[in-house]
Enzyme design. Structure first.
Site, mmCIF file in Angstrom:
data_model
loop_
_atom_site.group_PDB
_atom_site.id
_atom_site.type_symbol
_atom_site.label_atom_id
_atom_site.label_comp_id
_atom_site.label_asym_id
_atom_site.label_seq_id
_atom_site.Cartn_x
_atom_site.Cartn_y
_atom_site.Cartn_z
ATOM 1 N N TYR A 71 -1.630 -5.385 4.703
ATOM 2 C CA TYR A 71 -1.389 -3.987 5.103
ATOM 3 C C TYR A 71 -1.355 -3.048 3.907
ATOM 4 O O TYR A 71 -0.754 -1.980 3.955
ATOM 5 C CB TYR A 71 -0.078 -3.883 5.898
ATOM 6 C CG TYR A 71 -0.171 -4.594 7.208
ATOM 7 C CD1 TYR A 71 -0.743 -3.972 8.307
ATOM 8 C CD2 TYR A 71 0.257 -5.917 7.332
ATOM 9 C CE1 TYR A 71 -0.878 -4.638 9.513
ATOM 10 C CE2 TYR A 71 0.122 -6.594 8.529
ATOM 11 C CZ TYR A 71 -0.439 -5.950 9.618
ATOM 12 O OH TYR A 71 -0.575 -6.615 10.795
ATOM 13 N N SER A 72 -2.012 -3.439 2.821
ATOM 14 C CA SER A 72 -1.899 -2.693 1.575
ATOM 15 C C SER A 72 -2.639 -1.353 1.629
ATOM 16 O O SER A 72 -3.855 -1.307 1.835
ATOM 17 C CB SER A 72 -2.452 -3.559 0.444
ATOM 18 O OG SER A 72 -2.689 -2.775 -0.695
ATOM 19 N N ASN A 73 -1.894 -0.238 1.406
ATOM 20 C CA ASN A 73 -2.533 1.081 1.270
ATOM 21 C C ASN A 73 -3.416 1.100 0.024
ATOM 22 O O ASN A 73 -4.421 1.800 -0.020
ATOM 23 C CB ASN A 73 -1.473 2.181 1.107
ATOM 24 C CG ASN A 73 -0.741 2.497 2.397
ATOM 25 O OD1 ASN A 73 -1.121 2.037 3.470
ATOM 26 N ND2 ASN A 73 0.322 3.280 2.292
ATOM 27 N N HIS A 74 -3.007 0.342 -0.990
ATOM 28 C CA HIS A 74 -3.762 0.322 -2.244
ATOM 29 C C HIS A 74 -5.152 -0.298 -2.049
ATOM 30 O O HIS A 74 -6.138 0.197 -2.594
ATOM 31 C CB HIS A 74 -2.961 -0.438 -3.311
ATOM 32 C CG HIS A 74 -3.770 -0.836 -4.490
ATOM 33 N ND1 HIS A 74 -4.257 0.091 -5.394
ATOM 34 C CD2 HIS A 74 -4.223 -2.042 -4.901
ATOM 35 C CE1 HIS A 74 -4.968 -0.553 -6.323
ATOM 36 N NE2 HIS A 74 -4.964 -1.836 -6.047
ATOM 37 N N LEU A 75 -5.237 -1.373 -1.268
ATOM 38 C CA LEU A 75 -6.556 -1.970 -0.990
ATOM 39 C C LEU A 75 -7.447 -0.953 -0.286
ATOM 40 O O LEU A 75 -8.617 -0.790 -0.626
ATOM 41 C CB LEU A 75 -6.425 -3.205 -0.087
ATOM 42 C CG LEU A 75 -6.109 -4.566 -0.702
ATOM 43 C CD1 LEU A 75 -6.206 -5.648 0.376
ATOM 44 C CD2 LEU A 75 -7.026 -4.900 -1.870
#
Ligand code: PLP
Length: 297
Positions: A71-75
């Site tokens: 669920y990474s916003n960074h990815l």
């Protein structure tokens, strides 16, 4: 030549929020709308990625690799950046049990932006800071020659990008509050503020491990401690990406009061913490408090 997407951007808007829960305690609440800083790479992800993208392009790289959970916003931000700049992107995702399953919305967005996903075992993922494990992970992901952005995007260049956010807030308030994942945004922001201004971080992960991380990040970026910052622990609501019903209701109510979309994983926890801390008299009367809106849903 600088890619047009990477030219400096004007300061994001700083707006007053009329909210009786703050006014009742003599606190003026400002919202730093960093979610509006870039149309496709909102908030701190723009601040942290832009200097890394410049460095990658300057060094002649055509491929980026980075790391994140499902669920990474960074990815997601890295995948979008790759699409905008015409760079190939590889995402090393925690959990090889995900490999055979349908992608969740967040990973599906990464894939739609052209990111190649490589699922790592949890034990390899945990040990990715060890050079040997990293080399093996990059090799099996086909990313040995790629520019490496660390998990969460927080390296020295990223912190210097976030210092600009602090500089934009000089003279505007007494306290600047921001939600923390890796703490990179807080670490950079604090360094950019005026002496006398204070940064307050609200960790969204439980554990109390963040303060030494932030000191070490600042040491690498600035050579030592920088700025005045503290953490307000106890507002993680059970952990990363946990959004219990009372928090959901609080966020929906905040949206209807202030007419902007409240990102749930970070921003909702920040605003909850500030509302609670103000209600218990943490900030002296006359305080001007800025909440950094680091992203959007
Ligand atoms: C990634 C993210 C953060 C956390 O930033 P760190 O620099 O890792 O502390 C905060 N808010 C939003 C909206 C994010 O996407």
């Amino acid at each position: 030549m600088t890619h047009p997407e990477l030219l400096p951007r004007p300061p994001s808007p700083l707006v007053e929020a009329d909210d009786d829960r703050f006014a009742a305690h003599g606190v003026r609440l400002l919202l730093k709308r960093d979610d509006l800083v870039h149309p496709e790479l909102p908030g701190n992800k723009w601040r942290k990625l832009a200097p890394n993208l410049r460095a990658a392009l300057d060094a002649g790289h055509d491929r980026l690799v980075t790391f994140g959970g499902a669920y990474s916003n960074h990815l997601r931000a890295t995948a979008a950046a790759g699409r905008l700049l015409g760079l190939a992107t590889v995402g090393i995702v925690r959990g090889d049990e995900l490999a055979g399953r349908p992608l969740n919305d967040s990973l599906a967005r990464c894939a739609a932006d052209g990111m190649r996903l490589h699922f790592a075992t949890r034990s390899d993922y945990r040990r990715k800071a060890e050079p040997r494990t990293l080399r093996r992970l990059l090799e099996s992901a086909g990313a040995s020659d790629a520019y490496v952005v660390p998990e969460g995007g927080s390296n020295a260049l990223a912190l210097r990008g976030c210092a600009e956010l602090g500089r934009e807030l000089r003279g505007a308030c007494d306290v600047v509050a921001v939600a923390c994942g890796t703490g990179g945004t807080l670490a950079g922001l604090a360094a950019g503020l005026d002496p006398g201004q204070r940064a307050l971080g609200v960790p969204v992960l439980a554990g109390g491990f963040l303060a030494p991380e932030i000191r070490s990040l600042q040491h690498r970026a600035f050579g030592g401690p920088a700025g005045d910052w503290t953490l307000a622990e106890g507002y993680d609501h059970g952990g990363y990406a946990r959004i219990p019903e009372p928090l959901e209701a609080f966020a929906a109510d905040f949206e209807s009061r202030h007419a902007f979309p409240v990102e749930r994983i970070y921003v909702a926890k920040l605003l909850w913490a500030l509302t609670t801390l103000t209600g218990t008299g943490t900030f002296p009367e006359g305080t001007t408090l800025t909440a950094v809106i680091t992203g959007r849903p």
